[in-house]
Design an enzyme around this catalytic site. Structure first.
Site, PDB file in Angstrom:
ATOM      1  N   TYR A 159      33.735  -3.948  -5.534  1.00 35.70           N
ATOM      2  CA  TYR A 159      34.562  -4.925  -4.828  1.00 35.70           C
ATOM      3  C   TYR A 159      33.906  -6.295  -4.844  1.00 35.70           C
ATOM      4  O   TYR A 159      32.748  -6.446  -5.241  1.00 35.70           O
ATOM      5  CB  TYR A 159      34.871  -4.464  -3.397  1.00 35.70           C
ATOM      6  CG  TYR A 159      33.721  -4.581  -2.420  1.00 35.70           C
ATOM      7  CD1 TYR A 159      32.582  -3.801  -2.548  1.00 35.70           C
ATOM      8  CD2 TYR A 159      33.774  -5.483  -1.357  1.00 35.70           C
ATOM      9  CE1 TYR A 159      31.534  -3.899  -1.638  1.00 35.70           C
ATOM     10  CE2 TYR A 159      32.737  -5.590  -0.440  1.00 35.70           C
ATOM     11  CZ  TYR A 159      31.616  -4.795  -0.593  1.00 35.70           C
ATOM     12  OH  TYR A 159      30.585  -4.912   0.308  1.00 35.70           O
ATOM     13  N   LEU A 198      21.588  -7.080  -3.434  1.00 35.69           N
ATOM     14  CA  LEU A 198      22.773  -7.641  -4.080  1.00 35.69           C
ATOM     15  C   LEU A 198      22.491  -9.103  -4.452  1.00 35.69           C
ATOM     16  O   LEU A 198      21.939  -9.843  -3.622  1.00 35.69           O
ATOM     17  CB  LEU A 198      23.963  -7.590  -3.113  1.00 35.69           C
ATOM     18  CG  LEU A 198      25.275  -8.021  -3.759  1.00 35.69           C
ATOM     19  CD1 LEU A 198      25.845  -6.880  -4.592  1.00 35.69           C
ATOM     20  CD2 LEU A 198      26.291  -8.463  -2.719  1.00 35.69           C
TER      21      LEU A 198
HETATM   22  N1  PMP Z   1      23.922  -8.195   0.427  1.00 35.01           N
HETATM   23  C1  PMP Z   1      24.845  -7.272   0.739  1.00 35.01           C
HETATM   24  C2  PMP Z   1      24.401  -5.836   0.838  1.00 35.01           C
HETATM   25  C3  PMP Z   1      26.197  -7.635   0.975  1.00 35.01           C
HETATM   26  O1  PMP Z   1      27.103  -6.701   1.264  1.00 35.01           O
HETATM   27  C4  PMP Z   1      26.551  -8.990   0.902  1.00 35.01           C
HETATM   28  C5  PMP Z   1      27.973  -9.422   1.216  1.00 35.01           C
HETATM   29  N2  PMP Z   1      28.822  -9.278   0.135  1.00 35.01           N
HETATM   30  C6  PMP Z   1      25.553  -9.925   0.569  1.00 35.01           C
HETATM   31  C7  PMP Z   1      24.261  -9.492   0.348  1.00 35.01           C
HETATM   32  C8  PMP Z   1      25.878 -11.393   0.448  1.00 35.01           C
HETATM   33  O2  PMP Z   1      26.580 -11.618  -0.749  1.00 35.01           O
HETATM   34  P1  PMP Z   1      27.588 -12.845  -0.875  1.00 35.01           P
HETATM   35  O3  PMP Z   1      26.812 -14.063  -0.544  1.00 35.01           O
HETATM   36  O4  PMP Z   1      28.037 -12.804  -2.274  1.00 35.01           O
HETATM   37  O5  PMP Z   1      28.683 -12.578   0.110  1.00 35.01           O
END
Ligand code: PMP
Length: 286
Positions: free
Chosen positions: A33, A206
């Site tokens: 997602y 991530l």
């Molecule tokens: N780490 C994790 C585990 C997340 O779920 C998210 C949120 N999507 C993030 C980091 C932050 O990513 P982003 O800045 O792309 O929202």
């Protein structure tokens, strides 16, 4: 409450939007997602979200459900139909529906769902004014946290444990006592010397889109960045701490496991980065 949800080619009323019980997203969490911020009616860092989605799909050998241009159209149309000015748009792609069996099914079309929801910016601003607490937890997730899968049970458990202690986020900690990331955010500290510290990219976190854009903003602001892991003790001794995510951009962290960070209030560098975040982000027209 979203009123219209995109499911496999159709815009459906929320109450009737559904995927099959044998969808592999439901059976195996065999799905990925994306979540992007909608800010003043526009998409934030769309290209980076699309690139990450493509990478997640490639890593899991899920075929793209449609071209990137068509996906971009679905996102915009979902945002438009739900009249979201400020909020989030979610895209979810599963390997599709097939009789339950672990290996990949042959000739199955991926399932695509898009949901957009409004969030009251005043609520997030109020949270940011006070800052949030975080609760630390052992990182019990798998070894490919760089892929944005819907396999979010460890995050649910961690967020629930945090909520029970009035903390707004959980921080996962690895076996060496180093913070990996938040349950749904990347983790940062600002040292007493004013240097920004966040864990380097790897399979254990991530690659946050907000993290990436913040790195650009640090360059603009002339702030120094050290991409290295930090411990909970170092965070407690730091001047400031914060988390980044599409849903909250830059959110001050003022307590870790009930103990104050810095003076226990959102720090000045954190607040400046929060204020200027959208200057560094790519803002797409509706
Ligand atoms: N780490 C994790 C585990 C997340 O779920 C998210 C949120 N999507 C993030 C980091 C932050 O990513 P982003 O800045 O792309 O929202």
């Amino acid at each position: 409450m979203p009123r219209t949800v995109y499911v496999n080619g159709r815009y459906l009323p929320y109450a009737h939007a559904a995927v099959h019980v044998e969808d592999r997203g439901f059976q195996f969490a065999d799905a990925v997602y994306e979540v992007a911020e909608v800010w003043r009616g526009r998409l934030v860092d769309e290209a980076r979200h699309m690139a990450r989605l493509e990478r997640s799909l490639t890593e899991l050998e899920i075929p793209p459900p449609m071209s990137q241009a068509a996906l971009a159209h679905v996102m915009r149309e979902t945002v438009r139909r739900n009249r979201v000015a400020n909020g989030l748009v979610y895209l979810q792609v599963s390997r599709g529906e097939a009789p339950r069996d672990f290996p990949f099914p042959k000739d199955v079309a991926p399932t695509l769902v898009c949901i957009a929801r409004s969030i009251d910016p005043a609520k997030i601003a109020a949270r940011a004014d006070g800052g949030i607490g975080v609760k630390t937890m052992p990182d019990i997730r798998w070894a490919r946290c760089d892929i944005k899968t819907v396999m979010l049970l460890p995050a649910c458990l961690a967020k629930e444990a945090a909520r029970r202690e009035d903390a707004g986020e959980a921080w996962f900690v690895d076996e060496s006592g180093l913070v990996t990331e938040g349950a749904s955010s990347n983790a940062w500290i600002v040292t007493r010397a004013g240097r920004l510290v966040t864990r380097p990219l790897g399979h254990d976190i991530l690659p946050g889109v907000t993290r990436r854009t913040l790195v650009d903003l640090l360059g603009i602001e002339g702030l120094e960045l050290d991409e290295r892991a930090f411990s909970v003790a170092e965070a407690l001794a730091a001047g400031e701490a914060f988390v980044t995510s599409a849903s909250a951009t830059v959110m001050p962290v003022v307590r870790i496991d009930g103990r104050p960070v810095g003076d226990g209030r959102p720090g000045p560098i954190t607040l400046k980065l929060r204020l200027n975040f959208h200057h560094a982000a790519a803002i797409s027209e509706p």
